[in-house]
Design a protein around this motif. Structure first.
Motif, PDB file in Angstrom:
ATOM      1  N   MET A  73       0.829  -1.213   0.000  1.00  0.00           N
ATOM      2  CA  MET A  73       0.000   0.000   0.000  1.00  0.00           C
ATOM      3  C   MET A  73       0.857   1.254   0.000  1.00  0.00           C
ATOM      4  O   MET A  73       0.572   2.230  -0.675  1.00  0.00           O
ATOM      5  N   THR A  74       1.981   1.221   0.730  1.00  0.00           N
ATOM      6  CA  THR A  74       2.878   2.380   0.773  1.00  0.00           C
ATOM      7  C   THR A  74       3.483   2.661  -0.596  1.00  0.00           C
ATOM      8  O   THR A  74       3.568   3.798  -1.051  1.00  0.00           O
ATOM      9  N   GLN A  75       3.895   1.582  -1.274  1.00  0.00           N
ATOM     10  CA  GLN A  75       4.507   1.762  -2.585  1.00  0.00           C
ATOM     11  C   GLN A  75       3.493   2.338  -3.565  1.00  0.00           C
ATOM     12  O   GLN A  75       3.807   3.228  -4.352  1.00  0.00           O
ATOM     13  N   ALA A  76       2.256   1.870  -3.534  1.00  0.00           N
ATOM     14  CA  ALA A  76       1.249   2.369  -4.472  1.00  0.00           C
ATOM     15  C   ALA A  76       0.922   3.821  -4.199  1.00  0.00           C
ATOM     16  O   ALA A  76       0.641   4.590  -5.107  1.00  0.00           O
ATOM     17  N   THR A  77       0.994   4.220  -2.922  1.00  0.00           N
ATOM     18  CA  THR A  77       0.682   5.604  -2.586  1.00  0.00           C
ATOM     19  C   THR A  77       1.733   6.558  -3.097  1.00  0.00           C
ATOM     20  O   THR A  77       1.440   7.650  -3.576  1.00  0.00           O
ATOM     21  N   LEU A  78       2.998   6.169  -3.007  1.00  0.00           N
ATOM     22  CA  LEU A  78       4.078   7.078  -3.355  1.00  0.00           C
ATOM     23  C   LEU A  78       4.444   7.035  -4.821  1.00  0.00           C
ATOM     24  O   LEU A  78       5.261   7.809  -5.290  1.00  0.00           O
ATOM     25  N   THR A  79       3.885   6.091  -5.596  1.00  0.00           N
ATOM     26  CA  THR A  79       4.197   6.015  -7.023  1.00  0.00           C
ATOM     27  C   THR A  79       3.529   7.171  -7.741  1.00  0.00           C
ATOM     28  O   THR A  79       2.346   7.438  -7.541  1.00  0.00           O
ATOM     29  N   ALA A 112       8.755  10.476   7.428  1.00  0.00           N
ATOM     30  CA  ALA A 112       7.509   9.868   7.889  1.00  0.00           C
ATOM     31  C   ALA A 112       7.541   8.349   7.740  1.00  0.00           C
ATOM     32  O   ALA A 112       7.101   7.606   8.635  1.00  0.00           O
ATOM     33  N   LEU A 113       8.067   7.873   6.607  1.00  0.00           N
ATOM     34  CA  LEU A 113       8.138   6.422   6.393  1.00  0.00           C
ATOM     35  C   LEU A 113       9.060   5.752   7.424  1.00  0.00           C
ATOM     36  O   LEU A 113       8.726   4.704   8.008  1.00  0.00           O
ATOM     37  N   ARG A 114      10.233   6.325   7.655  1.00  0.00           N
ATOM     38  CA  ARG A 114      11.185   5.727   8.604  1.00  0.00           C
ATOM     39  C   ARG A 114      10.658   5.771  10.036  1.00  0.00           C
ATOM     40  O   ARG A 114      10.804   4.822  10.815  1.00  0.00           O
ATOM     41  N   SER A 115      10.037   6.906  10.409  1.00  0.00           N
ATOM     42  CA  SER A 115       9.517   7.024  11.767  1.00  0.00           C
ATOM     43  C   SER A 115       8.424   5.991  12.027  1.00  0.00           C
ATOM     44  O   SER A 115       8.384   5.348  13.091  1.00  0.00           O
ATOM     45  N   THR A 116       7.523   5.832  11.057  1.00  0.00           N
ATOM     46  CA  THR A 116       6.442   4.852  11.229  1.00  0.00           C
ATOM     47  C   THR A 116       6.995   3.432  11.302  1.00  0.00           C
ATOM     48  O   THR A 116       6.544   2.598  12.112  1.00  0.00           O
ATOM     49  N   THR A 117       8.004   3.132  10.460  1.00  0.00           N
ATOM     50  CA  THR A 117       8.591   1.791  10.471  1.00  0.00           C
ATOM     51  C   THR A 117       9.279   1.505  11.804  1.00  0.00           C
ATOM     52  O   THR A 117       9.139   0.407  12.382  1.00  0.00           O
ATOM     53  N   ARG A 118      10.020   2.477  12.340  1.00  0.00           N
ATOM     54  CA  ARG A 118      10.691   2.277  13.630  1.00  0.00           C
ATOM     55  C   ARG A 118       9.678   2.050  14.750  1.00  0.00           C
ATOM     56  O   ARG A 118       9.873   1.233  15.653  1.00  0.00           O
ATOM     57  N   THR A 119       8.558   2.826  14.693  1.00  0.00           N
ATOM     58  CA  THR A 119       7.532   2.675  15.727  1.00  0.00           C
ATOM     59  C   THR A 119       6.911   1.277  15.683  1.00  0.00           C
ATOM     60  O   THR A 119       6.591   0.692  16.735  1.00  0.00           O
ATOM     61  N   LEU A 122      13.248   7.365  -3.389  1.00  0.00           N
ATOM     62  CA  LEU A 122      12.208   7.343  -2.363  1.00  0.00           C
ATOM     63  C   LEU A 122      11.351   6.083  -2.474  1.00  0.00           C
ATOM     64  O   LEU A 122      11.008   5.452  -1.468  1.00  0.00           O
ATOM     65  N   ILE A 123      10.989   5.712  -3.704  1.00  0.00           N
ATOM     66  CA  ILE A 123      10.207   4.484  -3.897  1.00  0.00           C
ATOM     67  C   ILE A 123      11.010   3.260  -3.456  1.00  0.00           C
ATOM     68  O   ILE A 123      10.485   2.338  -2.813  1.00  0.00           O
ATOM     69  N   SER A 124      12.311   3.245  -3.787  1.00  0.00           N
ATOM     70  CA  SER A 124      13.170   2.129  -3.351  1.00  0.00           C
ATOM     71  C   SER A 124      13.241   2.054  -1.833  1.00  0.00           C
ATOM     72  O   SER A 124      13.208   0.966  -1.237  1.00  0.00           O
ATOM     73  N   LEU A 125      13.335   3.206  -1.167  1.00  0.00           N
ATOM     74  CA  LEU A 125      13.359   3.221   0.291  1.00  0.00           C
ATOM     75  C   LEU A 125      12.064   2.658   0.861  1.00  0.00           C
ATOM     76  O   LEU A 125      12.073   1.882   1.840  1.00  0.00           O
ATOM     77  N   ALA A 126      10.923   3.032   0.268  1.00  0.00           N
ATOM     78  CA  ALA A 126       9.646   2.509   0.749  1.00  0.00           C
ATOM     79  C   ALA A 126       9.584   0.995   0.596  1.00  0.00           C
ATOM     80  O   ALA A 126       9.095   0.281   1.485  1.00  0.00           O
ATOM     81  N   ASP A 127      10.084   0.471  -0.532  1.00  0.00           N
ATOM     82  CA  ASP A 127      10.086  -0.982  -0.736  1.00  0.00           C
ATOM     83  C   ASP A 127      10.962  -1.693   0.307  1.00  0.00           C
ATOM     84  O   ASP A 127      10.584  -2.733   0.868  1.00  0.00           O
ATOM     85  N   GLN A 128      12.125  -1.134   0.573  1.00  0.00           N
ATOM     86  CA  GLN A 128      13.039  -1.764   1.532  1.00  0.00           C
ATOM     87  C   GLN A 128      12.463  -1.732   2.947  1.00  0.00           C
ATOM     88  O   GLN A 128      12.590  -2.719   3.706  1.00  0.00           O
ATOM     89  N   LEU A 129      11.848  -0.614   3.331  1.00  0.00           N
ATOM     90  CA  LEU A 129      11.238  -0.551   4.668  1.00  0.00           C
ATOM     91  C   LEU A 129      10.081  -1.540   4.788  1.00  0.00           C
ATOM     92  O   LEU A 129       9.893  -2.182   5.836  1.00  0.00           O
TER      93      LEU A 129
END
Length: 402
Positions: free
Chosen positions: A1-7, A329-336, A385-392
């Motif tokens: 869902m994150t990847q589709a949102t940021l594409t 925002a992506l990193r903070s949510t993933t860490r949480t 940014l998309i690559s970062l979202a996929d990795q997270l």
């Protein structure tokens, strides 16, 4: 869902149902052709009639409201008529052998009226004002003022000692009524006690100012009625030259403010009103900005899907080109999300020294790579940014299933 949102969203393309330029032209060319024909016809008619139609009270116009007839009668008596349209020409024409007729005094600005009166006051000639109202009569004819109520009778009797009026007899002067404080003024053609024609002698010299309450005696359609022709010829034919001033809005002197600034041109009431508006706006801002306590959460009247909220925020980030905020925002949510899964308290989820060792022990992975992924610099473009979202997303799945 994150990847589709940021594409990035793709731009919608034209469908086969969209009309082509040729189809649009085919549908509208009839209307365009008709408009062109009407425009050409209007231009041709205007050009053909331009030499015969000049407007109301124009001595070149043969229309019913024009004044060519009186100009031709004056020419038979040896009086030349010249039309001017600017203040400079009218002021230059003032002289002892000239009658200056101002066809529309109310079109003049206050500064134009003052300059014109200065030029004609001691010129020794005659100034004829046609139906001046309250905005202009006091400046162009000091000592006279216009009555708010106009005359209901068109044809009036002279009832004065002015020779021109007595010889002409009844005339169609009914219109604006005037009052005067000048002791030597001739007040003629009264209506309910208020004259509709005034002759004010100049303070020095042989000049005078004639205030005419209605333009009817000068129009082609009314010139042969009553004593209109006689009165018009006597008022306009006392000098050998007649200058007919037709004020226009295109005259540059109408916009000349002299040495006054923009604020000098504003009435004092507008300035005070603007100040009051600013004070009211400041008080309204203070009233609306007050805080009586903490914000209270309020239930929304409509439930909004989480996916729509994420998609809307992603589009705002993309429109603002805010990749750094999106990555944060992506990193903070993933860490949480990851902290409780690896046994780290939520308060320490964003501390690298607490989260990274627990993750490395849980996954048997490289701590340096995890640090780069969860706490690294912002991506330099959308692809990163998309690559970062996929990795997270992949990291989160791996931790959940390990």
């Amino acid at each position: 869902m994150t990847q589709a949102t940021l594409t990035p969203t793709s731009t919608p393309t034209s469908t086969s149902a969209s009309p082509t330029a040729r189809q649009v032209w085919t549908r509208t060319r009839g209307v365009v052709l008709a408009l062109v024909v009407l425009l050409v016809a209007a231009v041709v008619i205007a050009v053909v009639r331009s030499d015969a139609r000049h407007g109301r009270l124009d001595p070149r116009s043969a229309d019913p409201l024009g004044s060519r007839a009186v100009a031709e009668l004056l020419a038979d008596q040896g009086v030349s008529t010249r039309v001017v349209t600017t203040l400079g020409q009218a002021r230059a024409a003032a002289g002892p052998d000239t009658t200056l007729l101002i066809a529309a005094p109310d079109l003049l600005t206050e500064r134009q009226q003052t300059l014109l009166h200065t030029a004609t006051a001691n010129s020794g000639g005659r100034t004829v004002l046609v139906a001046p109202g309250r905005p202009s009569v006091g400046t162009l004819a000091p000592g006279a003022s216009a009555d708010p109520a106009v005359s209901f009778d068109s044809t009036l009797s002279p009832d004065c000692a002015l020779p021109a009026a007595r010889r002409a007899g009844s005339a169609d002067t009914g219109g604006v009524r005037y009052t005067t404080t000048a002791p030597d003024a001739d007040a003629c053609y009264p209506s309910d006690g208020r004259p509709t024609l005034l002759r004010l002698p100049a303070r020095s010299g042989n000049g005078d100012t004639v205030v005419l309450g209605a333009p009817d005696i000068l129009s082609n359609e009314r010139l042969d009625e009553q004593g209109n022709a006689s009165l018009a010829l006597q008022l306009l034919g006392s000098r050998s030259h007649l200058v007919w001033y037709l004020p226009t809005l295109s005259d540059t002197s109408a916009t000349d403010a002299g040495d006054r600034s923009f604020f000098d041109l504003l009435p004092s009431g507008w300035l005070w009103g603007t100040l009051q508006l600013f004070v009211a706006a400041a008080l309204a801002a203070l009233w609306r900005a007050r805080r009586l306590g903490p914000l209270v959460p309020e239930r929304l009247p409509v439930a909004i899907r989480a996916s729509e909220t994420v998609e809307g925020r992603a589009r705002l980030y993309r429109k603002a080109n805010a990749r750094n905020r999106a990555a944060t925002a992506l990193r903070s949510t993933t860490r949480t999300r990851l902290a409780p899964l690896v046994g780290v308290p939520p308060a320490q989820a964003h501390a690298p020294e607490a989260l990274l060792p627990a993750l490395s022990a849980h996954l048997d992975g490289d701590g340096q790579a995890l640090h780069q992924l969860l706490f690294g610099p912002p991506p330099h473009d959308d692809a990163a940014l998309i690559s970062l979202a996929d990795q997270l997303d992949a990291l989160a799945r791996e931790v959940r299933h390990s």
